[in-house]
Motif scaffolding. Structure first.
Motif, mmCIF file in Angstrom:
data_model
loop_
_atom_site.group_PDB
_atom_site.id
_atom_site.type_symbol
_atom_site.label_atom_id
_atom_site.label_comp_id
_atom_site.label_asym_id
_atom_site.label_seq_id
_atom_site.Cartn_x
_atom_site.Cartn_y
_atom_site.Cartn_z
ATOM 1 N N UNK A 1 36.198 -11.236 -3.374
ATOM 2 C CA UNK A 1 36.641 -12.036 -2.227
ATOM 3 C C UNK A 1 36.893 -13.460 -2.701
ATOM 4 N N UNK A 2 37.876 -14.101 -2.051
ATOM 5 C CA UNK A 2 38.156 -15.488 -2.426
ATOM 6 C C UNK A 2 37.752 -16.418 -1.291
ATOM 7 N N UNK A 3 37.075 -15.860 -0.287
ATOM 8 C CA UNK A 3 36.730 -16.670 0.894
ATOM 9 C C UNK A 3 35.644 -15.926 1.642
ATOM 10 N N UNK A 4 34.839 -16.661 2.405
ATOM 11 C CA UNK A 4 33.773 -16.019 3.178
ATOM 12 C C UNK A 4 34.331 -15.024 4.206
ATOM 13 N N UNK A 5 35.524 -15.311 4.739
ATOM 14 C CA UNK A 5 36.092 -14.422 5.776
ATOM 15 C C UNK A 5 36.858 -13.248 5.181
ATOM 16 N N UNK A 6 37.042 -13.267 3.845
ATOM 17 C CA UNK A 6 37.949 -12.313 3.202
ATOM 18 C C UNK A 6 37.179 -11.042 2.843
ATOM 19 N N UNK A 7 36.853 -10.240 3.866
ATOM 20 C CA UNK A 7 35.991 -9.083 3.567
ATOM 21 C C UNK A 7 36.678 -7.753 3.781
ATOM 22 N N UNK A 8 37.846 -7.772 4.413
ATOM 23 C CA UNK A 8 38.492 -6.491 4.736
ATOM 24 C C UNK A 8 39.614 -6.186 3.764
ATOM 25 N N UNK A 9 39.658 -4.923 3.305
ATOM 26 C CA UNK A 9 40.749 -4.485 2.427
ATOM 27 C C UNK A 9 41.315 -3.182 2.964
ATOM 28 N N UNK A 10 42.638 -3.097 3.046
ATOM 29 C CA UNK A 10 43.252 -1.797 3.319
ATOM 30 C C UNK A 10 43.024 -0.929 2.080
ATOM 31 N N UNK A 11 43.079 0.383 2.279
ATOM 32 C CA UNK A 11 42.823 1.285 1.140
ATOM 33 C C UNK A 11 43.749 0.975 -0.029
ATOM 34 N N UNK A 12 44.997 0.625 0.309
ATOM 35 C CA UNK A 12 45.961 0.383 -0.768
ATOM 36 C C UNK A 12 45.610 -0.879 -1.561
ATOM 37 N N UNK A 13 44.771 -1.765 -0.950
ATOM 38 C CA UNK A 13 44.447 -3.022 -1.637
ATOM 39 C C UNK A 13 43.157 -2.902 -2.446
ATOM 40 N N UNK A 14 42.415 -1.822 -2.209
ATOM 41 C CA UNK A 14 41.105 -1.720 -2.869
ATOM 42 C C UNK A 14 41.278 -1.438 -4.352
ATOM 43 N N UNK A 15 40.425 -2.063 -5.129
ATOM 44 C CA UNK A 15 40.450 -1.816 -6.581
ATOM 45 C C UNK A 15 39.784 -0.478 -6.866
ATOM 46 N N UNK A 16 40.166 0.130 -7.999
ATOM 47 C CA UNK A 16 39.514 1.368 -8.424
ATOM 48 C C UNK A 16 39.083 1.214 -9.864
#
Length: 1873
Positions: free
Chosen positions: A954-969
């Motif tokens: 995360x780059x920010x305290x509010x930046x907690x949600x990721x769509x599946x396509x954005x999630x790292x693997x």
């Protein structure tokens, strides 16, 4: 200017004047006082001293301004004396005294015994009887604030505190004792008081010895009705009386108190007033004797002189007084000894008996900074100028904290100070100020500031039996009753409280009117944290609060709260047990805690209970708790963990061990670290710096989030709603999550809602996906509702960024790892060996382990080793494809330790185990592969070295949600920037991830070299793969086709071995579009050659020498060419990596590939070129046809062979990037597909291409045919077909025109491309888009870089009066057709026209607007100027300057015969530049007036030119030169509303241009000329030329008809004709054209001073022009100021009517309407106003309002005016309203007044204009049959005859003549009879 002797006579005899001369003198003399009160007095002094330099000055020099100042010193307490008669105003009325406001900010007091003798006698009777008398009125009944009273100073005392106080008397005996009975004369105005009520009237005490005054009842009736509301006058009532008659030498006096007589009363010489008996409040006629900056001296009653100080001048006339001016004045005070008289000219005092209206100041108590000193008076004080322009005054004692600290130097005029408004002087209408620090800093300044229930600090003043007096503020004292001195009743309060002690009290009651303040010192009430009840509405059922028992009765207790609110505790609610006798249990004054049961605010009833619904044990514990120290919200404390619950930790706040709760979510800013800390903290652990979030009776809530702690420490946390403003960023935590949004709470307890819409930049499906309760967030305030105490917040990252993302990201990571390190230290303190071992293990450590087992999912578990219970595992990915067997020894590297599950994650990857020792640079960028994922961070290994690095997800305290396509693997490639180069205690390097675009997909075997996903599940392949084979590369084998896939065929060989044939190895030449695999059928036998072997696990091709080659899947080829020859291709015999193989392909190379699938998500075609080489074809490179791109899956079949061009390697480098539309070069002339990324309204599109290239499409290249909204069909992501016009620079220039993208269609192009001036021909009709409306014309875009400018005569055939119409009908982007009138290629200029006759289109303005037509003459002039085009040879600069001078922003004014020209507002943007140029021109004019150049003709019309750089477009037009009338005989001026002054203000073209500025432009044009030296001959020629020039200039200057062209010229002209308003207005317009608004204003002011006062119309013209100027360019304030001045100096009605016209014509209808409302009040007797108003309403279409206005007019105007008014309104109806209604009005009037020939005449005129011929003839018939005088009848017959001659036939004419003859005959026969 006359000498100052007249103003300031000094010594010798008084100079006498003859009356006529006196008047003349006063006129000529420059008015000393002609300075507005706004200016500081210092300026006034200067203006006096300046001009007085005549021979007579010796006398004046001796007169210092000091003596003048002393003379006019304003009143101070020191200057008062006993017996002084003074006028005052009642300020406050108390029961026992009146507070009186005196002049100059003084204040005095009148005691109740000083009203009159009769009233005092009644009071004594009342005291003796000890009961109130019925007929004795209290002071509030007799006096009201604002009443003016005559007082006499009875004594000057000093209070206990050393302050001076003024005691006054109103007793007529004291006030009027200077009068004797003989001195009383009829008409005198006296004051008296009612002494008794008789049968026929009242006896009035006027205080004159030997005189009895009587007021008859009928004379008192009016006053009784109006003022006393019908009640009789009471004893002691104060009256202003007029002496009606005097009998018996003053023995008996009859009085009247009629309002009209009293207010009109004037003291006259006949009344024989002397300085001994002169009374304050008398109004006198006076004459100004002398005018000074500090006031006036007046002569009054012939012989007496008095002073008027500056506070008592009439504010509206200040600055306009002159010697010998006649004024009315009111006597303010008379000094008994010096006989000095002070007077007031304020209008409010000039009507005796009128009370003062303005009684207070709205900003009372306000503290103001930087208030400037206006003047300083050494004995009285200083005056200051407030921000709103009003004066304020501070007494000497208030200018400093003490006499010692006082420094007179600090109060020079202009110095500024901080002060506070402490009072308001009604007599002076001035605010009173104080500069004392104690007053400025006082928390409470007035009783109004103190609210019940508030805590206040004060100082003990004294202790009395009735309670303790406490000083709260400078003027505020409060009382603490004995009951409230402590929780229990005190016997000796003086032992606890001493005088001077500071105490904190709570306010029980505050009554500002009565100045009553009651407070309590009961400790429980003062320290109570429960809500205070200050009104019945506060008492909500269930509310618990503290109160005190007021009374104890047998039915219960009455409990009192604040502000006199009280309630009853009934007997059954006193306790849980029955209380038989409440009086024995409870006592008065006892503090109790109650809960509200019920409350009825309307009835002021409340039921309470002492039962608080809680168990006594807890209460006891709480009570003991309270004795100790409490924790405050926002305090940082240390806590000790007591026990763990599932939600958090029960802790004790040190040092007092107050119980509190710390929730799990509040242990950390990182959601994942909360449970971790909760798990490892144990009872007895101490936590430092914990924040108290909230505190209630039984509950203290704590928080340990570092971000909230630092916010509170830094004081950045707002405490109340008043501190919160939209736009603030606040840090808080999620309190609760609802479907509609998230509630966020801040440390101070305030909270707000973040609605779903502004919760995230991403689409929110469910709020709970995005945030969790307790999570720390940053919120931006978007909206605050202070009343409802609500705010709306945004949690979007775009709104809440706290700076650089990389920095924030690193900060979050280091915080997170630091907290985890803290957890490790907690673990290392535990006894367990396992936990201690885990605490010591860090990522990056190497271990030698033994494999325990391989699980079904492919992961490996290792044996625990020396530490029992230790779990170590490697996932399938981290096994890295290695063959492992249980018992095998392996070297592994630790990736991460799971501190909750107590597991260690390790990896067997060789790159990690064999880490390279390489020095790393801080800030360097590296490719890395994700190895392990945690909730808030990830661990990756650097590709180059194998080091492990951590980076935040995360780059920010509010930046907690990721769509599946954005999630790292795990296994995905990322780009990292290193922030540390050495692994610290955490064992990890710290890094920040680069942009997500640099991520690469996990290079699994599946993705790069696998056969196919389908095959992994192919059972036959799986079985076969287990079998070993003995094949080698090059062997020929035979097998049977087992299954056919689109891109490969599976073959079963002998021995059950499975082989694979790729589509590229079936045919030698593959026809495009066919599918090679379709040639084979299942079951067919094939012979193939082995060309390689693929590993089952890694999917790589292995060399034959590899030990595992025998376990590979053979890759086969059945190409005829492969089978025939012995030489064959072998695949990957040396295990070359695919990356290196891909590099062998060159861009532009054509390859055959086979379609594997269409990736719908990524929008590309996936193809295979060979078994181990893959490619991708991006969507935009698939086809140039939109149909294909819409459904690529329909156009292409899977397995189909395609011919593609290599473009280059893909960004991941594991694929080839291919194109089906040829090489993708994007060079000039190429056609390519692009994707719209941005639509810029009215400008064009931005298009992106593969590989990051960007291009722009101009609005002119969107289509071959322009449209009104050309960009509407384009949206971001739309695919477009583009033609590259230019590839220079980073951004491509594109065209979407089908004539470019599809040239073969050869369709007609309605709007051809115009790329330069060469593309334009004269006479051509072109379409384009409006760019903007400029002061000099309309800018018109013809092409991307070709802009045209059309001057107004060529824009429309109409002449609109408002610029707003241009903006409305010619908005930016409007599509129009224009005709090219002429083109000048040398100058890149062309001329256009939008006129209907040129273009054949409709006019740009609709005819329905009803605009006036532009006259033909103006066009003609334009045409002539065009004929001269190209003749001049002059440098560009002079040309442009002239154009600018003549056109830009010029307000043109022409002779009345000419049509008004459209005025243009100057363009603000170019103002600076213009000012500079006009300054330069001015300079040139002064320096080089003798040089000259030939007068030039100039360009006119419109230019269109190609803009190479950012060159400003300026037009080159000059208005016609016309012969101007001589200034001396200018016509008088009629002014219209805007600056279209109908005068001959021609274009101010220079007669000779300045040459000083031409040099630089000459250099630009002829650089080579500058290089050469001039020859002798050339110099001679130049000299002759210069001489000719000089003589020409001289002639020009002498020419009487020469046009003024500079300020100097105008100055010369106005000197010769100072009274010509036309000249002055031309002068103003000259400045306005250069947008010098201020200079234009200054000229207007000069004109007003210069034009003779006799020339009223000329002056009015200038005023109207100034009003116009302020209306167009000034603010509403400046317009109001000019208007108010204009009204003072001119006939007010004319000014009002002019301003109303100005408003109406500039469409400021609201302002016009308000102004008419004012006029109708002020000039209701003026019919012109009513008629104008009616016309205004009708023009606005408000017919109903106009009819009402007529009715009102008839009510207000005298009867004789009615017919005129009705007739005028009927005319207006004819012209602007309903014709039928107009006729009805005329008919109605004429039926009442049939003989009004004027009305008949008007009716006939109107009907001729608006009616039919039949109607006109009907009226004539009626008129000629009226019985009127013959003379009048003759008039009507003549009119009838004229009408018929014009409109009728010969027959009609004869008929009228016959009727006339009949009339004459009938008349004569009557006469004969």
């Amino acid at each position: 200017m006359a000498t100052m002797e007249e103003s300031f006579p000094r010594g010798g005899t008084k100079k006498t004047h003859k009356p006529a001369k006196a008047f003349q003198q006063s006129v000529e003399q420059d008015n000393l006082f002609d300075i507005s009160t706004e200016e500081e007095s210092t300026k006034r002094k200067k203006s006096q001293k300046g001009p007085a330099k005549t021979k007579k000055l010796k006398v004046e020099k001796r007169e210092s301004s000091k003596s003048v100042k002393e003379k006019f010193e304003i009143l101070s307490i020191e200057s008062l004396c006993e017996g002084m008669r003074i006028l005052g105003c009642v300020k406050e009325v108390n029961d026992l005294e009146l507070v009186i406001s005196l002049p100059n900010g003084l204040q005095g007091f009148v005691q109740v015994t000083e009203i009159c003798d009769a009233y005092t006698k009644k009071l004594n009777e009342q005291v003796a009887q000890e009961e109130p008398l019925k007929d004795l009125a209290s002071l509030p009944e007799l006096f009201s604030p604002g009443m003016l009273v005559r007082c006499v100073v009875s004594s000057l005392g000093i209070t206990e505190k050393g302050k001076k106080s003024v005691k006054l008397s109103l007793n007529p005996k004291n006030v009027n004792k200077v009068l004797s009975a003989e001195a009383l004369k009829p008409g005198m105005l006296l004051t008296g008081t009612v002494s008794s009520l008789e049968d026929h009237g009242y006896l009035v005490d006027i205080g004159v010895g030997g005189a009895r005054a009587f007021l008859p009842l009928q004379k008192a009736q009016d006053c009784i009705r109006q003022k006393n509301k019908g009640a009789k006058l009471k004893v002691g009532q104060y009256l202003n009386c007029i002496i009606e008659e005097v009998k018996g030498n003053g023995g008996v006096v009859s009085l009247s108190i009629g309002h009209l007589e009293v207010s009109a009363a004037i003291a006259t010489e006949e009344q024989n007033w002397t300085l001994n008996n002169l009374l304050p409040g008398l109004v006198v006629k006076a004459q100004v004797q002398k005018v000074t900056p500090l006031g006036l001296t007046l002569n009054f009653l012939s012989f007496f002189t008095g002073l008027v100080d500056f506070m008592h001048l009439d504010p509206k006339k200040a600055g306009t007084y002159f010697s010998n001016q006649a004024v009315r004045a009111c006597v303010l005070c008379v000094h008994p000894r010096t006989r000095a008289v002070r007077l007031s000219l304020r209008p409010i005092f000039l009507q005796s008996g009128r009370p003062l209206t303005r009684l207070s100041c709205q900003h009372l108590g306000a503290v103001m900074d930087d208030v400037p000193v206006q003047d300083f008076f050494s004995k009285a004080g200083a005056t200051f100028r407030l921000k709103d322009g009003s004066l304020a005054y501070a007494r000497l004692s208030h200018l400093s904290d003490s006499k010692k600290a006082f420094n007179p130097e600090a109060f020079k005029p202009g110095n500024t100070h901080k002060c506070r408004i402490i009072n308001y002087s009604q007599m002076d209408e001035l605010a009173l100020l104080s500069l004392r620090t104690s007053i400025i800093e006082a928390h409470y300044f007035r009783y109004h500031d103190i609210k019940p229930g508030a805590l206040v600090k004060g100082t003990v003043l004294t202790i009395k039996p009735y309670g303790m007096l406490v000083k709260v503020g400078e003027q505020i004292r409060g009382l603490v009753p004995p009951m409230h001195l402590a929780d229990i009743l005190m016997k000796n309060p003086e032992k606890k409280y001493h005088i001077g002690d500071e105490v904190t009290c709570r306010v029980l009651l505050c009554d500002p009117e009565a100045k009553k303040l009651m407070m309590t010192l009961k400790k429980t009430l003062v320290e109570s944290k429960l809500p205070a009840i200050t009104c019945y509405a506060d008492a909500k059922p269930g509310l618990q609060t503290h109160g005190f028992i007021l009374r104890v009765k047998d039915y219960g207790c009455i409990v009192k709260f604040y502000n006199d609110v009280q309630g009853l505790v009934p007997k059954h609610e006193l306790s849980a047990e029955y209380v038989p006798d409440p009086e024995r249990v409870f006592y008065t004054g006892q503090v109790v805690k109650v809960s509200v049961l019920n409350c009825e605010p309307s009835k002021e009833r409340m039921l309470l209970s002492f039962k608080l619904l809680s168990d006594p044990k807890k209460e006891h514990a709480e009570h003991s708790q309270k004795k100790r120290k409490a924790v405050n919200v926002g305090q940082l404390v240390d806590v000790k963990v007591l026990e763990k619950t599932k939600d958090g930790l029960e802790v004790a706040v040190l040092p007092h061990n107050i119980p509190a709760f710390l929730p799990t979510s509040h242990l950390s800013d990182h959601v994942a670290n909360g449970p971790l800390l909760h798990h490892w903290l144990q009872a007895g652990d101490t936590l430092h710096r914990v924040l108290c979030l909230s505190q209630s009776e039984r509950h203290v809530l704590l928080c340990r989030k570092p971000s909230l702690v630092s916010t509170v420490e830094g004081g950045q946390d707002p405490r109340s709603f008043s501190e919160i403003h939209p736009g603030m960023l606040l840090i808080g935590f999620v309190k609760s999550i609802k479907d509609y949004g998230v509630f966020v709470q801040f440390p101070s307890g305030l909270s707000g809602l973040a609605p779903k819409a502004i919760m995230s930049d991403k689409f929110v499906t469910s709020t709970s996906d995005h945030f969790v309760e307790g999570q720390t967030v940053v919120a931006k305030v978007t909206n605050v509702d202070e009343e409802k105490q609500r705010m709306l917040l945004s949690l979007r990252l775009s709104d809440c960024t706290l700076g650089d993302l990389a920095t924030t990201s690193l900060l979050l990571l280091s915080q997170c790892l630091e907290e985890r390190q803290g957890v490790r230290s907690l673990m290392s303190n535990r006894d367990s060996v396992l936990i201690q071992t885990l605490a010591e293990m860090t990522p990056g450590m190497f271990l030698d382990l033994e494999v325990q087992e391989v699980l079904e999912d492919g992961s490996v578990v290792f044996s625990e080793g020396p530490v029992p219970g230790l779990v170590l595992r490697a996932s399938k990915y981290h096994r890295a494809g290695q063959e492992v067997e249980s018992g095998q020894k392996m070297k592994v590297v630790i990736l991460n330790v799971d501190l909750l599950k107590l597991e260690v994650h390790v990896s067997l990857c060789q790159d990690l185990v064999n880490r390279k020792a390489k020095k790393l640079k801080k800030g360097s960028e590296h490719q890395a592969i994700v190895q392990h994922l945690e909730e808030s961070f990830a661990i990756a290994s650097l590709v180059e070295t194998g080091h492990l690095a951590a980076f935040s997800l995360t780059s920010h305290l509010n930046d907690t949600f990721r769509f599946d396509s954005e999630k790292l693997q795990v296994g995905q490639g990322v780009s990292l920037t290193l922030k540390t180069t050495e692994p610290g205690v955490t064992g990890l390097l710290l890094a920040v991830e680069g942009p997500a675009a640099k991520r690469t997909m996990r290079q699994t075997r599946k993705d790069s070299e696998t056969v196919d996903e389908d095959d992994e599940g192919d059972s036959s392949m799986a079985v076969g793969s287990l079998k070993k084979h003995t094949l080698s590369i090059g062997d020929l084998v035979t097998g049977t086709v087992k299954s056919i896939k689109p891109t490969h065929v599976v073959v079963t060989l002998e021995n059950g071995i499975i082989g694979c044939i790729h589509a590229s190895h079936i045919l030698d030449d593959v026809p495009v579009g066919t599918s090679p695999t379709a040639k084979l059928k299942v079951g067919k036998t094939v012979t193939a050659r082995v060309i390689g072997g693929r590993d089952m696990k890694t999917f790589k091709f292995l060399p034959i020498s590899h030990p595992r080659f025998i376990r590979t899947i053979p890759e086969l080829s059945i190409r005829p060419s492969e089978l025939e020859k012995d030489g064959h291709t072998a695949l990957n015999t040396h295990s070359v990596s695919p990356l290196e193989k891909i590099k062998q392909y060159q861009a532009g190379q054509i390859v055959t590939c086979f379609l594997k699938k269409y990736n719908v998500i990524k929008k590309w075609l996936e193809v295979e070129i060979a078994p181990d080489i893959r490619g991708r074809i991006p969507m935009l490179l698939i086809s140039l046809s939109f149909k294909v791109l819409k459904h690529p899956d329909k156009k292409f079949q899977i397995g189909q062979a395609l011919k593609a061009t290599v473009v280059g390697p893909d960004s991941s480098k594991a694929f080839l990037c291919l194109s089906l539309i040829g090489p993708h070069k994007l060079e000039k002339g190429e056609v390519a597909m692009g994707r719209v990324v941005k639509v810029t309204p009215k400008k064009g599109l931005t298009v992106s291409f593969p590989f990051g290239r960007i291009g722009r499409v101009s609005i002119f290249h969107v289509s071959d045919s322009y449209s009104e909204a050309p960009l509407d069909e384009f949206t971001p992501q739309k695919i477009v077909r583009c033609y590259v016009l230019s590839a220079e620079g980073d951004v491509l220039t594109l065209s979407l025109r089908s004539s470019r993208t599809n040239p073969e269609t050869k369709s007609k192009v309605p709007d051809p491309e115009i790329n330069s001036i060469q593309d334009i021909q004269e006479g051509q009709l072109l379409r384009g888009y409006v760019r903007s409306v400029q002061p000099h014309g309309v800018l018109f875009g013809l092409g991307p870089s070709v802009v045209g400018l059309a001057q107004y005569p060529h824009v429309s055939q109409f002449s609109p009066s408002e610029k707003a119409l241009y903006d409305r009908y010619l908005p930016e982007g409007k599509l129009l057709t224009a005709k090219v009138l002429s083109v000048n290629h040398q100058k890149n200029l062309a001329e256009l026209s939008f006129l209907p006759r040129d273009t054949g289109e409709l006019d740009v303005f609709p005819a329905s607007l009803g605009l006036p037509l532009l006259k033909q003459g103006e066009r003609q002039i334009e045409a002539e100027e065009r004929d001269h085009k190209g003749e001049e040879k002059e440098d560009k600069k002079t040309q442009k300057r002239k154009a600018k001078r003549n056109q830009k922003g010029q307000e043109e004014a022409q002779l009345p015969s000419k049509k008004k020209k459209e005025p243009q507002k100057p363009q603000a943007g170019k103002q600076g530049k213009r000012r500079l140029e006009s300054a330069r021109e001015q300079e040139g004019a002064n320096k080089k007036q003798k040089k000259a150049a030939p007068a030039e003709e100039d360009d006119s019309g419109v230019e269109v030119y190609y803009r190479e750089g950012e060159e400003e477009i300026e037009e080159m037009s000059v208005l016609p030169k016309e012969k101007q009338t001589r200034p001396a005989d200018m016509p008088r001026l009629q002014l219209s509303s805007r600056f279209v002054w109908d005068v001959g203000l021609e274009s101010l073209t220079p007669v000779f241009p300045r040459r000083g500025e031409s040099s630089d432009s000459e250099e630009d044009e002829k650089p080579q000329q500058a290089m050469k030296k001039k020859s002798k001959k050339e110099r001679e020629l130049e000299k002759q030329k210069a001489e000719k020039e000089l003589s020409r200039i001289e002639e020009a200057l002498m020419d009487p008809g020469r046009q003024p062209e500079s300020a100097d010229d105008f100055d010369r002209l106005v000197l010769s004709s100072p009274n010509s308003s036309i000249l002055w207005l031309q002068y103003m317009a000259f400045h306005l054209q250069a947008t010098e608004i201020e200079k234009a204003r200054a000229v207007a002011e000069r004109a007003l001073k210069t034009i003779s006062f006799r020339e009223e119309q000329e002056k009015l013209n200038v005023w109207v022009a100034l009003l116009n100027l302020e209306n167009m360019y000034g603010s509403q304030e400046s317009l109001t100021r000019v208007f108010e001045r204009a009204v003072q100096y001119n006939d007010p009605l004319k000014v009002f009517l002019q301003l109303a016209d100005i408003y109406a014509k500039s469409e400021k209808f609201q302002e016009a309407s308000e102004l008419y409302t004012r006029m109708l009040k002020r000039f209701r007797q003026e019919k012109a106003v009513w008629i104008k108003y009616g016309a205004f309403l009708l023009r606005r279409g408000q017919a109903g309002a106009s009819h009402r206005a007529m009715q009102r007019a008839l009510e207000c105007l005298p009867k004789k005016e009615h017919v005129d008014v009705i007739s005028k309104f009927a005319q207006l109806e004819f012209q602007l309203g309903d014709v039928e209604r107009a006729k009805a009005i005329f008919e109605n009037t004429l039926s009442t007044y049939p003989k009004r020939t004027d009305v008949w005449s008007v009716y006939i005129d109107m009907t001729i204009k608006h009616g039919s011929q039949k109607e006109v003839r009907d009226i004539f018939e009626r008129v000629i049959h009226l019985s009127l005088a013959p003379k009048r009848m003759k008039f009507f017959f003549k009119r009838y005859l004229d009408y018929e001659k014009q409109h009728g036939t010969e027959k009609d004419v004869q008929a009228v003549k016959a009727k006339a003859l009949d009339y004459v005959e009938a008349k004569s026969s009557v006469l004969e009879e």
